[in-house]
Design an enzyme around this catalytic site. Sequence first.
Site, mmCIF file in Angstrom:
data_model
loop_
_atom_site.group_PDB
_atom_site.id
_atom_site.type_symbol
_atom_site.label_atom_id
_atom_site.label_comp_id
_atom_site.label_asym_id
_atom_site.label_seq_id
_atom_site.Cartn_x
_atom_site.Cartn_y
_atom_site.Cartn_z
ATOM 1 N N THR A 129 0.961 -1.111 -0.018
ATOM 2 C CA THR A 129 0.088 0.007 0.016
ATOM 3 C C THR A 129 0.805 1.263 0.000
ATOM 4 O O THR A 129 1.952 1.259 0.481
ATOM 5 C CB THR A 129 -0.915 0.195 1.197
ATOM 6 O OG1 THR A 129 -1.605 1.331 1.410
ATOM 7 C CG2 THR A 129 -0.018 -0.332 2.496
ATOM 8 N N ASP A 130 0.205 2.275 -0.292
ATOM 9 C CA ASP A 130 0.993 3.688 -0.323
ATOM 10 C C ASP A 130 1.130 4.152 0.994
ATOM 11 O O ASP A 130 1.835 5.033 1.289
ATOM 12 C CB ASP A 130 0.129 4.827 -1.241
ATOM 13 C CG ASP A 130 -1.213 5.072 -0.936
ATOM 14 O OD1 ASP A 130 -1.729 4.287 -0.142
ATOM 15 O OD2 ASP A 130 -1.868 6.021 -1.459
ATOM 16 N N GLU A 131 0.171 3.516 2.066
ATOM 17 C CA GLU A 131 0.291 4.059 3.290
ATOM 18 C C GLU A 131 1.428 4.015 4.073
ATOM 19 O O GLU A 131 1.640 4.647 5.064
ATOM 20 C CB GLU A 131 -1.033 3.370 3.845
ATOM 21 C CG GLU A 131 -2.266 3.694 3.419
ATOM 22 C CD GLU A 131 -3.703 3.328 4.052
ATOM 23 O OE1 GLU A 131 -3.656 3.084 5.254
ATOM 24 O OE2 GLU A 131 -4.550 3.124 3.447
ATOM 25 N N TYR A 154 -1.940 -0.565 11.065
ATOM 26 C CA TYR A 154 -1.938 -1.182 9.425
ATOM 27 C C TYR A 154 -0.874 -0.637 8.838
ATOM 28 O O TYR A 154 -0.158 -1.688 8.139
ATOM 29 C CB TYR A 154 -3.356 -0.758 8.743
ATOM 30 C CG TYR A 154 -3.286 -1.131 7.344
ATOM 31 C CD1 TYR A 154 -3.548 -2.429 7.131
ATOM 32 C CD2 TYR A 154 -3.224 -0.035 6.276
ATOM 33 C CE1 TYR A 154 -3.320 -2.775 5.593
ATOM 34 C CE2 TYR A 154 -3.264 -0.378 5.041
ATOM 35 C CZ TYR A 154 -3.281 -1.942 4.470
ATOM 36 O OH TYR A 154 -3.245 -2.047 3.342
ATOM 37 N N LYS A 158 2.473 -3.153 7.130
ATOM 38 C CA LYS A 158 2.619 -3.370 6.044
ATOM 39 C C LYS A 158 4.054 -2.867 5.540
ATOM 40 O O LYS A 158 4.731 -3.654 4.721
ATOM 41 C CB LYS A 158 1.591 -2.550 5.075
ATOM 42 C CG LYS A 158 0.295 -3.036 4.984
ATOM 43 C CD LYS A 158 -0.118 -4.603 4.267
ATOM 44 C CE LYS A 158 0.195 -4.595 2.879
ATOM 45 N NZ LYS A 158 -0.213 -5.981 2.491
HETATM 46 P P1 NAD Z 1 -9.591 -7.715 2.165
HETATM 47 O O1 NAD Z 1 -9.478 -7.355 3.642
HETATM 48 O O2 NAD Z 1 -10.906 -7.390 1.332
HETATM 49 O O3 NAD Z 1 -9.184 -9.331 1.924
HETATM 50 C C1 NAD Z 1 -8.151 -9.742 2.575
HETATM 51 C C2 NAD Z 1 -8.159 -11.280 2.120
HETATM 52 O O4 NAD Z 1 -7.275 -11.929 3.076
HETATM 53 C C3 NAD Z 1 -9.693 -11.779 2.762
HETATM 54 O O5 NAD Z 1 -10.187 -12.755 2.019
HETATM 55 C C4 NAD Z 1 -9.233 -12.704 4.022
HETATM 56 O O6 NAD Z 1 -9.852 -13.876 4.444
HETATM 57 C C5 NAD Z 1 -7.889 -13.131 3.941
HETATM 58 N N1 NAD Z 1 -7.087 -13.200 4.771
HETATM 59 C C6 NAD Z 1 -6.720 -12.364 5.907
HETATM 60 N N2 NAD Z 1 -5.996 -13.067 6.940
HETATM 61 C C7 NAD Z 1 -5.624 -14.115 6.478
HETATM 62 C C8 NAD Z 1 -4.757 -15.228 6.859
HETATM 63 N N3 NAD Z 1 -4.399 -15.047 7.893
HETATM 64 N N4 NAD Z 1 -4.398 -16.128 6.188
HETATM 65 C C9 NAD Z 1 -5.217 -16.453 4.835
HETATM 66 N N5 NAD Z 1 -5.863 -15.457 4.358
HETATM 67 C C10 NAD Z 1 -6.271 -14.503 5.124
HETATM 68 O O7 NAD Z 1 -8.437 -6.614 1.591
HETATM 69 P P2 NAD Z 1 -8.091 -6.062 0.177
HETATM 70 O O8 NAD Z 1 -8.677 -4.660 0.352
HETATM 71 O O9 NAD Z 1 -8.702 -6.766 -0.851
HETATM 72 O O10 NAD Z 1 -6.719 -6.012 0.264
HETATM 73 C C11 NAD Z 1 -5.719 -6.876 -0.438
HETATM 74 C C12 NAD Z 1 -4.305 -6.501 -0.284
HETATM 75 O O11 NAD Z 1 -3.968 -5.362 -0.954
HETATM 76 C C13 NAD Z 1 -3.919 -6.343 1.340
HETATM 77 O O12 NAD Z 1 -2.491 -6.842 1.539
HETATM 78 C C14 NAD Z 1 -3.617 -4.727 1.099
HETATM 79 O O13 NAD Z 1 -2.815 -4.454 2.259
HETATM 80 C C15 NAD Z 1 -3.432 -4.383 -0.097
HETATM 81 N N6 NAD Z 1 -3.787 -3.196 -0.767
HETATM 82 C C16 NAD Z 1 -5.326 -2.908 -0.359
HETATM 83 C C17 NAD Z 1 -5.489 -1.562 -0.812
HETATM 84 C C18 NAD Z 1 -7.140 -1.025 -0.722
HETATM 85 O O14 NAD Z 1 -7.517 0.042 -0.982
HETATM 86 N N7 NAD Z 1 -7.898 -2.071 -0.417
HETATM 87 C C19 NAD Z 1 -4.708 -0.699 -1.518
HETATM 88 C C20 NAD Z 1 -3.503 -0.828 -1.509
HETATM 89 C C21 NAD Z 1 -3.087 -2.537 -1.423
HETATM 90 P P1 TYD Z 2 -10.799 3.955 4.168
HETATM 91 O O1 TYD Z 2 -11.643 3.741 3.251
HETATM 92 O O2 TYD Z 2 -10.842 3.539 5.811
HETATM 93 O O3 TYD Z 2 -9.382 3.907 3.704
HETATM 94 P P2 TYD Z 2 -7.694 4.294 4.276
HETATM 95 O O4 TYD Z 2 -7.993 4.895 5.624
HETATM 96 O O5 TYD Z 2 -6.976 3.054 4.212
HETATM 97 O O6 TYD Z 2 -7.390 5.304 3.393
HETATM 98 O O7 TYD Z 2 -11.147 5.767 4.482
HETATM 99 C C1 TYD Z 2 -10.818 6.586 3.480
HETATM 100 C C2 TYD Z 2 -10.784 7.905 3.761
HETATM 101 O O8 TYD Z 2 -12.029 8.016 4.444
HETATM 102 C C3 TYD Z 2 -9.872 8.246 5.277
HETATM 103 O O9 TYD Z 2 -9.483 9.537 5.233
HETATM 104 C C4 TYD Z 2 -10.638 8.061 6.396
HETATM 105 C C5 TYD Z 2 -12.079 8.446 5.998
HETATM 106 N N1 TYD Z 2 -13.277 7.957 6.696
HETATM 107 C C6 TYD Z 2 -14.395 8.535 7.237
HETATM 108 O O10 TYD Z 2 -14.220 9.840 6.957
HETATM 109 N N2 TYD Z 2 -15.571 8.001 7.840
HETATM 110 C C7 TYD Z 2 -15.696 6.510 7.848
HETATM 111 O O11 TYD Z 2 -16.403 6.087 8.245
HETATM 112 C C8 TYD Z 2 -14.574 5.808 7.031
HETATM 113 C C9 TYD Z 2 -14.552 4.339 6.984
HETATM 114 C C10 TYD Z 2 -13.506 6.522 6.692
#
Ligand code: NAD
Ligand code: TYD
Length: 347
Positions: A129-131, A154, A158
């Site tokens: 992630t960019d975070e 989080y 990562k």
């Molecule tokens: P998500 O929470 O929707 O899915 C995560 C999946 O991992 C789930 O299916 C869960 O069952 C599985 N999982 C969790 N713990 C596990 C374990 N111990 N063993 C096996 N499986 C397990 O997450 P997402 O949003 O799809 O993110 C996927 C990846 O992409 C993550 O690594 C996250 O850090 C990264 N990412 C997410 C975003 C975003 O915006 N969602 C952005 C950049 C990177």
């Molecule tokens: P989120 O979807 O949780 O992603 P991330 O924190 O990983 O960027 O949140 C996106 C933005 O929205 C973040 O600035 C937090 C804000 N946010 C709210 O204001 N209210 C909410 O209920 C949630 C879930 C997020």
Amino acid sequence: MNLLITGGAGFIGSHVVRLFVKAYPNYSIYNLDKLSYAGNLENIKDIERAENYTFLKGDINDSTYLGAIFNKYKFDSVIHLAAESHVDRSIEDPIAFVKTNIIGTINLLDQCRKHWGDNKEHLFYHISTDEVYGSLGSSGLFEETTGYDPNSPYSASKASSDHFVRAYGETYKIPYVITNCSNNYGANQFPEKLIPLFINNILNNESLPVYGDGLYTRDWLFVEDHALAIDLVFHKGKIKETYNIGGFNEWKNIDLIRLLCNLMDQKLKRDEGTSEKLITYIKDRPGHDRRYAIDASKINKELGWKPSVTFEEGLDKTIDWYLNNNEWLNNVTSGIYKEYYGKMYFK
Ligand code: NAD
Ligand code: TYD
């Protein structure tokens, strides 16, 4: 090619698994997922019977199980997405994030070390992630060379897992690549992240909890474009490189929320302004990063990737998906969902 994809029942993973199963019929795709609250086999129901696809229910924290499946299936490469992914949950329970995101990643790396030896015909691809870069001021973009400066449990977990991937690459010569992507949105995202949570709340006439002043900025990317970028990096990315992935698409939360409210009013044929009335400013998230913004020019110049849809198109598709998949939404928000979201301490 025996390809292990972890976390393939989750949001991004399900789009990646579908893309690979359909695009590469000659690969055997293994999807390892423990099916946490965020994992849902409904997300990949359309491909579950594909000949080149196998689902493996298991936990990346279970190294005995990992050893057994590495022995049995002789994975050539790994795309690692399984993670605890929500910042708010990491504030409530940081240890769970250390276990899955850090220890779980090391468990996988260790299996690769044991099974791959010095053979270079493998790849460990870590989805990050960019975070990890922390928070930006009002100007500037995250580049691949930006120093790591994570602020939430989080992002710290990562960042740590990224470091371990590099360390295993240097120490044990495991071929790796890492991508750091901005905020994704699209179908199948669990309604705890901003966009699906607010769609769900608007549908149910529930308040829209805006953290702090609402002027926090995120850079949004349609999930299917992330999956396409992952395909490209997996096949063409340079070993030991990092690529940032993002849509050059920055939005202040409150502007995005107002846009979402307007679109939802139109789609639900409600009077203009109805959904905006649900906006409620609440206590801020602790350690809330002010701004994320990705410079995605490296992946564009070196691999030719760019987003295929505009934000307007992606958001429109996303809202339509949630409106057309009521059953999915009802299923994932039944049970303890309401109890959990009622008790988040800063809400
Ligand atoms: P998500 O929470 O929707 O899915 C995560 C999946 O991992 C789930 O299916 C869960 O069952 C599985 N999982 C969790 N713990 C596990 C374990 N111990 N063993 C096996 N499986 C397990 O997450 P997402 O949003 O799809 O993110 C996927 C990846 O992409 C993550 O690594 C996250 O850090 C990264 N990412 C997410 C975003 C975003 O915006 N969602 C952005 C950049 C990177
Ligand atoms: P989120 O979807 O949780 O992603 P991330 O924190 O990983 O960027 O949140 C996106 C933005 O929205 C973040 O600035 C937090 C804000 N946010 C709210 O204001 N209210 C909410 O209920 C949630 C879930 C997020």
